[in-house]
Design a protein around this motif. Structure first.
Motif, PDB file in Angstrom:
ATOM      1  N   ARG A  21       0.859  -1.288   0.027  1.00 27.59           N
ATOM      2  CA  ARG A  21      -0.012  -0.104  -0.138  1.00 27.59           C
ATOM      3  C   ARG A  21       0.986   1.218  -0.090  1.00 27.59           C
ATOM      4  O   ARG A  21       0.538   2.230  -0.484  1.00 27.59           O
ATOM      5  N   ARG A  22       2.087   1.336   0.683  1.00 30.41           N
ATOM      6  CA  ARG A  22       2.984   2.500   0.807  1.00 30.41           C
ATOM      7  C   ARG A  22       4.378   2.052   0.861  1.00 30.41           C
ATOM      8  O   ARG A  22       4.740   1.058   1.536  1.00 30.41           O
ATOM      9  N   THR A  23       5.004   2.708   0.197  1.00 34.48           N
ATOM     10  CA  THR A  23       6.750   2.181   0.021  1.00 34.48           C
ATOM     11  C   THR A  23       7.300   3.708   0.340  1.00 34.48           C
ATOM     12  O   THR A  23       8.305   4.228  -0.453  1.00 34.48           O
ATOM     13  N   ASP A  24       6.890   4.497   1.304  1.00 27.73           N
ATOM     14  CA  ASP A  24       7.447   5.881   1.627  1.00 27.73           C
ATOM     15  C   ASP A  24       8.875   5.868   1.897  1.00 27.73           C
ATOM     16  O   ASP A  24       9.672   7.007   1.332  1.00 27.73           O
ATOM     17  N   GLU A  25       9.476   4.793   2.096  1.00 23.97           N
ATOM     18  CA  GLU A  25      10.911   4.753   2.581  1.00 23.97           C
ATOM     19  C   GLU A  25      11.980   4.331   1.250  1.00 23.97           C
ATOM     20  O   GLU A  25      13.162   4.486   1.204  1.00 23.97           O
ATOM     21  N   LEU A  26      11.093   4.145   0.404  1.00 26.93           N
ATOM     22  CA  LEU A  26      11.952   3.789  -1.169  1.00 26.93           C
ATOM     23  C   LEU A  26      11.796   4.721  -2.135  1.00 26.93           C
ATOM     24  O   LEU A  26      10.455   5.059  -2.461  1.00 26.93           O
ATOM     25  N   VAL A  29      13.917   4.086  -7.769  1.00 24.42           N
ATOM     26  CA  VAL A  29      15.291   3.274  -8.189  1.00 24.42           C
ATOM     27  C   VAL A  29      15.501   2.302  -7.257  1.00 24.42           C
ATOM     28  O   VAL A  29      15.707   1.065  -7.500  1.00 24.42           O
ATOM     29  N   GLU A  30      15.177   2.647  -5.867  1.00 21.00           N
ATOM     30  CA  GLU A  30      15.220   1.689  -4.805  1.00 21.00           C
ATOM     31  C   GLU A  30      14.208   0.434  -4.868  1.00 21.00           C
ATOM     32  O   GLU A  30      14.489  -0.666  -4.498  1.00 21.00           O
ATOM     33  N   MET A  31      13.136   0.729  -5.378  1.00 20.60           N
ATOM     34  CA  MET A  31      12.069  -0.159  -5.582  1.00 20.60           C
ATOM     35  C   MET A  31      12.359  -0.986  -6.888  1.00 20.60           C
ATOM     36  O   MET A  31      12.065  -2.357  -6.771  1.00 20.60           O
ATOM     37  N   VAL A  32      12.757  -0.476  -7.963  1.00 23.25           N
ATOM     38  CA  VAL A  32      13.147  -1.261  -9.113  1.00 23.25           C
ATOM     39  C   VAL A  32      14.495  -2.194  -8.950  1.00 23.25           C
ATOM     40  O   VAL A  32      14.454  -3.275  -9.585  1.00 23.25           O
ATOM     41  N   MET A  33      15.438  -1.775  -8.325  1.00 19.35           N
ATOM     42  CA  MET A  33      16.686  -2.215  -8.644  1.00 19.35           C
ATOM     43  C   MET A  33      16.834  -3.887  -8.021  1.00 19.35           C
ATOM     44  O   MET A  33      17.182  -4.581  -8.741  1.00 19.35           O
ATOM     45  N   PRO A  34      16.024  -4.115  -7.057  1.00 13.70           N
ATOM     46  CA  PRO A  34      15.973  -5.675  -6.596  1.00 13.70           C
ATOM     47  C   PRO A  34      15.190  -6.462  -7.647  1.00 13.70           C
ATOM     48  O   PRO A  34      15.651  -7.719  -7.807  1.00 13.70           O
ATOM     49  N   PHE A  68      11.591   8.733 -15.610  1.00 13.23           N
ATOM     50  CA  PHE A  68      12.125   7.379 -15.966  1.00 13.23           C
ATOM     51  C   PHE A  68      13.525   7.462 -16.077  1.00 13.23           C
ATOM     52  O   PHE A  68      14.281   6.446 -15.766  1.00 13.23           O
ATOM     53  N   THR A  69      14.120   8.487 -16.250  1.00 13.93           N
ATOM     54  CA  THR A  69      15.800   8.758 -16.395  1.00 13.93           C
ATOM     55  C   THR A  69      16.350   8.370 -15.158  1.00 13.93           C
ATOM     56  O   THR A  69      17.408   7.820 -15.161  1.00 13.93           O
ATOM     57  N   MET A  70      15.658   8.295 -14.050  1.00  9.51           N
ATOM     58  CA  MET A  70      16.251   8.298 -12.729  1.00  9.51           C
ATOM     59  C   MET A  70      16.505   6.782 -12.349  1.00  9.51           C
ATOM     60  O   MET A  70      17.466   6.268 -11.898  1.00  9.51           O
ATOM     61  N   THR A  71      15.437   5.926 -13.036  1.00  9.02           N
ATOM     62  CA  THR A  71      15.649   4.667 -12.748  1.00  9.02           C
ATOM     63  C   THR A  71      16.768   3.869 -13.658  1.00  9.02           C
ATOM     64  O   THR A  71      17.216   2.782 -13.252  1.00  9.02           O
ATOM     65  N   ALA A 209       6.474  -3.118  -8.924  1.00  7.92           N
ATOM     66  CA  ALA A 209       7.577  -2.972 -10.070  1.00  7.92           C
ATOM     67  C   ALA A 209       7.643  -4.231 -10.610  1.00  7.92           C
ATOM     68  O   ALA A 209       7.481  -5.264  -9.925  1.00  7.92           O
ATOM     69  N   ALA A 210       7.867  -4.510 -11.646  1.00 14.32           N
ATOM     70  CA  ALA A 210       8.012  -5.745 -12.437  1.00 14.32           C
ATOM     71  C   ALA A 210       9.107  -5.900 -13.472  1.00 14.32           C
ATOM     72  O   ALA A 210       9.162  -4.677 -14.224  1.00 14.32           O
ATOM     73  N   ALA A 211       9.537  -7.063 -13.782  1.00 14.73           N
ATOM     74  CA  ALA A 211      10.434  -7.030 -15.202  1.00 14.73           C
ATOM     75  C   ALA A 211      10.633  -8.279 -15.668  1.00 14.73           C
ATOM     76  O   ALA A 211      10.361  -9.315 -14.982  1.00 14.73           O
TER      77      ALA A 211
END
Length: 353
Positions: A21-26, A29-34, A68-71, A209-211
């Motif tokens: 529901r929330r990822t305020d701490e991420l 970039v931090e959400m996508v990298m893993p 999107f350039t940040m990710t 996120a997904a890949a």
């Protein structure tokens, strides 16, 4: 497995975040990298070995231009990579990557998508998709428009409120086995959000996120024990004006399915991007899905709906079932815009034993 295209292309790996529901701490970039690290590890590929990278996201959700350039920091843009972006759900980024491989300009592609809906009001943000002269100034949000569609289905005798509630309950029960889903198991139907849609008929708001990794021909066979071959893919669009459409039907979905070869043979699994329970009714009819087809075994968008990634997740979930040997021929669907305005259909098949 047969393909109607110049090159065989398959989904060889899929990864997704836990949808919360929330990822305020991420940050994004931090959400996508893993997720990126996980999908690359599944194939053993390094970033520099990927022929093309394409992402899907929305600057409106992020609240900044060219967000999107940040990710790309999470991807690794040095040495220089061949990269593109779509301001759409990641399913359309996958389509661009698939075209890139078809042209022979790449043999592998990394596709990822992400969305953080928690910082603002996603219902208000999505009004910016509407016709800017007649509809957008009225600020009808996504739930209100879906309620119009649901009421049209009820008036046409194609469903009723108990049937819609059953769709939501079935989807979240299926998600009980999905560790990434935001809502799992029994969830109260709740009160009306906008009649006739109750809370249980609507998607959760959350971040995720997904890949996926695509590969061609023998490269796919080398990277994956049982590739999920994309034997057909197509996308179509309805008229922008809601008053010009029959909201109880989705001819664009049906046309995309025909062009993708869905009706050439039966499917055993369908992953449908139906954020509202009423939209599953429309999609089942358009795709001709009977009771013998397992629909949204992952829980679908009613269990987790990260905006801009949920459509890509449908393709990834269908592919993952083929990878595991749980499906032989599956259809995956993604949508964008109000009331199923834009629709993408992909048919995936595994090699027969």
């Amino acid at each position: 497995m047969t393909t109607r295209y110049a090159r065989e292309v398959a989904v060889v790996a899929f990864a997704q975040s836990d949808h919360l529901r929330r990822t305020d701490e991420l940050s994004e970039v931090e959400m996508v990298m893993p997720v990126l690290h996980q999908v690359l590890a599944a194939t053993g590929l390094k970033t520099g070995e990927i022929g093309f990278t394409c992402s899907g996201s929305s600057d409106y959700l992020a609240g900044r231009a060219f967000s999107f350039t940040m990710t790309l920091d999470g991807v690794g843009a040095w040495p220089p990579i061949s990269e593109s972006h779509v301001e759409m759900d990641g399913a359309w980024a996958l389509y661009e990557a698939w075209v890139k491989i078809q042209t022979g300009e790449a043999d592998t592609a990394l596709v990822y998508a992400y969305g953080k809906s928690s910082p603002g009001s996603v219902r208000d943000v999505l009004t910016r998709q509407l016709d800017p002269y007649y509809l957008a100034p009225l600020w009808p949000d996504s739930v209100a428009l879906a309620a119009l569609q649901a009421q049209a289905l009820i008036d046409a005798g194609e469903t009723d409120e108990p049937a819609l509630a059953a769709i939501g309950a079935r989807s979240r029960a299926a998600a009980a086995d999905n560790p990434h889903a935001q809502l799992r198991g029994a969830v109260p139907q709740g009160g009306y959000q906008v009649a006739p849609l109750r809370t249980g008929d609507c998607p959760p708001i959350g971040d995720g996120a997904a890949a996926v990794i695509l590969a061609a021909g023998d490269t796919a066979r080398r990277l994956c024990e049982r590739p999920a071959w994309i034997t057909g893919i197509d996308h179509r669009i309805e008229a922008h004006g809601l008053g010009l459409r029959d909201l109880t039907d989705s001819p664009s979905t049906r046309t995309a399915a025909e062009r993708a070869g869905l009706f050439d043979a039966p499917v055993d699994t369908a992953e449908l991007h139906a954020p509202f329970s009423s939209q599953e009714v429309v999609l089942r009819k358009a795709l001709g899905l009977g009771g013998d087809v397992t629909v949204n075994p992952s829980g679908g968008a009613l269990a987790a709906n990260p905006v801009m990634a949920a459509g890509l997740i449908r393709i990834g979930e269908a592919a993952a079932r083929i990878h595991r040997g749980e499906s032989d021929r599956a259809v995956a669907h993604a949508t964008s815009g109000p009331c199923l305005q834009q629709n993408l259909v992909a048919v995936l098949e595994g090699d027969r034993a």
